[in-house]
Design a protein around this motif. Structure first.
Motif, PDB file in Angstrom:
ATOM      1  N   VAL A 119      25.613  -6.853  44.454  1.00 52.50           N
ATOM      2  CA  VAL A 119      25.085  -5.692  45.174  1.00 52.50           C
ATOM      3  C   VAL A 119      23.581  -5.783  45.403  1.00 52.50           C
ATOM      4  CG1 VAL A 119      24.833  -4.301  43.049  1.00 52.50           C
ATOM      5  CG2 VAL A 119      25.057  -3.180  45.272  1.00 52.50           C
ATOM      6  N   ILE A 120      22.807  -6.272  44.424  1.00 50.49           N
ATOM      7  CA  ILE A 120      21.355  -6.360  44.606  1.00 50.49           C
ATOM      8  C   ILE A 120      21.015  -7.384  45.680  1.00 50.49           C
ATOM      9  CG2 ILE A 120      19.203  -7.081  43.490  1.00 50.49           C
ATOM     10  CD1 ILE A 120      20.135  -5.712  40.962  1.00 50.49           C
ATOM     11  N   ALA A 121      21.691  -8.533  45.653  1.00 46.83           N
ATOM     12  CA  ALA A 121      21.465  -9.546  46.689  1.00 46.83           C
ATOM     13  C   ALA A 121      21.742  -8.969  48.065  1.00 46.83           C
ATOM     14  CB  ALA A 121      22.350 -10.767  46.429  1.00 46.83           C
ATOM     15  N   ALA A 122      22.807  -8.194  48.184  1.00 48.44           N
ATOM     16  CA  ALA A 122      23.163  -7.601  49.469  1.00 48.44           C
ATOM     17  C   ALA A 122      22.107  -6.601  49.941  1.00 48.44           C
ATOM     18  CB  ALA A 122      24.527  -6.928  49.367  1.00 48.44           C
ATOM     19  N   ILE A 123      21.560  -5.803  49.020  1.00 42.40           N
ATOM     20  CA  ILE A 123      20.516  -4.837  49.402  1.00 42.40           C
ATOM     21  C   ILE A 123      19.272  -5.578  49.883  1.00 42.40           C
ATOM     22  CG2 ILE A 123      18.937  -3.077  48.517  1.00 42.40           C
ATOM     23  CD1 ILE A 123      21.213  -2.075  46.757  1.00 42.40           C
ATOM     24  N   CYS A 131      33.726 -12.451  42.382  1.00 41.44           N
ATOM     25  CA  CYS A 131      33.522 -11.094  42.899  1.00 41.44           C
ATOM     26  C   CYS A 131      32.352 -11.055  43.881  1.00 41.44           C
ATOM     27  CB  CYS A 131      33.280 -10.149  41.728  1.00 41.44           C
ATOM     28  SG  CYS A 131      33.031  -8.431  42.193  1.00 41.44           S
ATOM     29  N   ALA A 132      31.229 -11.667  43.509  1.00 42.01           N
ATOM     30  CA  ALA A 132      30.058 -11.674  44.386  1.00 42.01           C
ATOM     31  C   ALA A 132      30.370 -12.390  45.700  1.00 42.01           C
ATOM     32  CB  ALA A 132      28.881 -12.341  43.675  1.00 42.01           C
ATOM     33  N   ASN A 133      31.043 -13.514  45.616  1.00 47.06           N
ATOM     34  CA  ASN A 133      31.409 -14.239  46.836  1.00 47.06           C
ATOM     35  C   ASN A 133      32.287 -13.388  47.740  1.00 47.06           C
ATOM     36  OD1 ASN A 133      30.286 -16.917  47.152  1.00 47.06           O
ATOM     37  ND2 ASN A 133      31.329 -17.474  45.256  1.00 47.06           N
ATOM     38  N   ASP A 134      33.223 -12.663  47.150  1.00 51.22           N
ATOM     39  CA  ASP A 134      34.105 -11.802  47.926  1.00 51.22           C
ATOM     40  C   ASP A 134      33.308 -10.715  48.642  1.00 51.22           C
ATOM     41  OD1 ASP A 134      36.379 -10.626  48.971  1.00 51.22           O
ATOM     42  OD2 ASP A 134      36.923  -9.592  47.134  1.00 51.22           O
ATOM     43  N   ASN A 159      29.752  -9.814  55.477  1.00 49.12           N
ATOM     44  CA  ASN A 159      29.352 -10.795  56.483  1.00 49.12           C
ATOM     45  C   ASN A 159      27.920 -11.272  56.270  1.00 49.12           C
ATOM     46  OD1 ASN A 159      29.900 -12.440  58.713  1.00 49.12           O
ATOM     47  ND2 ASN A 159      29.067 -10.934  60.163  1.00 49.12           N
ATOM     48  N   MET A 160      27.580 -11.535  54.995  1.00 46.69           N
ATOM     49  CA  MET A 160      26.233 -11.994  54.642  1.00 46.69           C
ATOM     50  C   MET A 160      26.241 -13.425  54.117  1.00 46.69           C
ATOM     51  SD  MET A 160      24.560  -8.637  52.765  1.00 46.69           S
ATOM     52  CE  MET A 160      24.171  -7.135  53.683  1.00 46.69           C
ATOM     53  N   GLN A 161      27.303 -14.174  54.387  1.00 46.30           N
ATOM     54  CA  GLN A 161      27.434 -15.511  53.828  1.00 46.30           C
ATOM     55  C   GLN A 161      26.383 -16.489  54.331  1.00 46.30           C
ATOM     56  OE1 GLN A 161      29.703 -13.757  55.474  1.00 46.30           O
ATOM     57  NE2 GLN A 161      31.040 -15.016  56.780  1.00 46.30           N
ATOM     58  N   THR A 162      25.782 -16.220  55.487  1.00 47.96           N
ATOM     59  CA  THR A 162      24.706 -17.105  55.967  1.00 47.96           C
ATOM     60  C   THR A 162      23.383 -16.796  55.283  1.00 47.96           C
ATOM     61  OG1 THR A 162      24.220 -15.606  57.807  1.00 47.96           O
ATOM     62  CG2 THR A 162      25.800 -17.398  58.220  1.00 47.96           C
TER      63      THR A 162
END
Length: 376
Positions: free
Chosen positions: A210-214, A235-238, A244-247
């Motif tokens: 969640v922090i990486a995504a924010i 879980c984080a990879n999922d 849609n932040m895999q890049t």
């Protein structure tokens, strides 16, 4: 897997044993059913005897609830300090789990064949295969505590629903055994702290991601998210894929830091320096503050020049008496770091206002802080 043995139908039976906490199978097992009285079940459980339930599933849940009520009736001893209250609370939690985990359920290829039992197979499959060891099929016979089975089912429902994260305007989905980001105040700090356009950021101990995504939502182009738990990595990879932040986000297995350096390094370590008694508790308890100290001591090596670190911590450990008030700032200074800013927020969770909580006096004073650190 480890086997559990018991006597039934005039012969010794055996099945695979499942315990998330790594507890050994009980040596004494008796058969329980809809005629089993709660007082007798409680007595047996207190003596260390497990009860393998063979009756109606809903009645098994009622028996577990009845045993739990009897455990909770035991009055707490008077204490003089908050630290004593904490240790007593932890001891009661452990004792409660030891007793209530004595009600057992058998699954056959993940199916509970008791009357009125729900379909638990998908939840069990998810719980047992998200630790990095995929099973081709569930064991023919698997015995586990009813309490753990209900936890698997509940976690699977929460995983499907997800937790709404305001900063993402989306949801994060936590796997069984991965701490869910239900305390939103620390995420608000991440979302609001001054961000100096870092090119590369790291999220240490990412959990759900969640922090990486924010950080990506705030404009960071490249984030490396690390964890040392296979479930958390999966879980984080999922979640990265869902968002849609895999890049932008790369999830890596590491005890703390990946190789190289970063402009921003963020860490939300466990807040309480105490022993964890189950895998999920490693997100809450950090024995001897090992992760916290490791993070601080590694920053000078991994921060780019003019780089910044964000440490998210609560003062609950200080309010309880688990950590001296001056200890954290002393560790920051000893690591060759300085605090350039500190932002605080009061907790919003229910326990902060629950006066029946044994730790209410400490929780009422709790403050969650984001420390912005730089090399001295």
């Amino acid at each position: 897997m480890i086997q559990i043995n018991w006597y039934e139908k005039n012969k010794t039976q055996a099945a695979d044993w499942q315990s998330e906490a790594g507890n050994p199978p009980p040596k004494a097992v008796v058969i329980a059913d809809d005629t089993t009285k709660a007082d007798e079940a409680y007595r047996l459980a207190c003596e260390g005897t497990a009860l393998l339930y063979r009756g109606d599933f809903q009645n098994a849940k009622q028996l577990l609830q009845a045993i739990t009520r009897r455990v909770d009736r035991k009055p707490a001893k008077p204490v003089e300090t908050m630290l004593e209250a904490f240790h007593q609370h932890r001891a009661r939690q452990i004792g409660r789990a030891n007793i209530t985990n004595k009600v057992l359920i058998e699954l056959k290829y993940g199916v509970c064949d008791l009357p009125r039992a729900p379909d638990v197979k998908v939840a069990v499959q998810a719980a047992l295969t998200m630790d990095g060891h995929s099973l081709d099929k569930l064991p023919a016979r698997l015995v586990l505590s009813l309490r753990e089975l209900l936890g698997m089912v509940g976690a699977h429902e929460w995983r499907k629903k997800g937790v709404a994260i305001q900063a993402l305007r989306s949801t994060i989905h936590a796997y069984y055994g991965v701490y869910s980001p239900v305390r939103g105040e620390y995420l608000d700090l991440i979302d609001q702290a001054p961000l100096n356009q870092p090119q590369v950021a790291w999220d240490i101990g990412t959990g759900t991601g969640v922090i990486a995504a924010i950080l990506v939502a705030r404009g960071v182009k490249q984030v490396i998210a690390t964890d040392n738990q296979p479930r958390a990595l999966a879980c984080a990879n999922d979640n990265v894929q869902r968002l849609n932040m895999q890049t932008n986000i790369q999830v890596q297995q590491a005890d703390l830091f990946p190789a190289g350096k970063a402009d921003l390094i963020v860490c939300n370590p466990p807040w309480l320096p105490a022993k964890a008694n189950a895998p999920i508790e490693h997100a809450i308890y950090d024995p001897d503050s090992q992760m916290l100290k490791g993070f601080l001591n590694g920053l000078k090596t991994h921060l780019n020049e003019q780089g910044e670190a964000w440490l998210i911590m609560s003062n609950l450990a200080e309010e309880i008496g688990l950590r001296a008030p001056e200890a954290l700032l002393g560790w920051i200074d000893a690591a060759g770091l300085q605090v350039i800013d500190k932002q605080d927020v009061a907790p919003k969770h229910a326990k902060a206002t629950d006066q029946s909580d044994p730790l209410y006096a400490a929780r009422a004073k709790e403050v969650t802080s984001l420390y912005r650190l730089k090399c001295a």
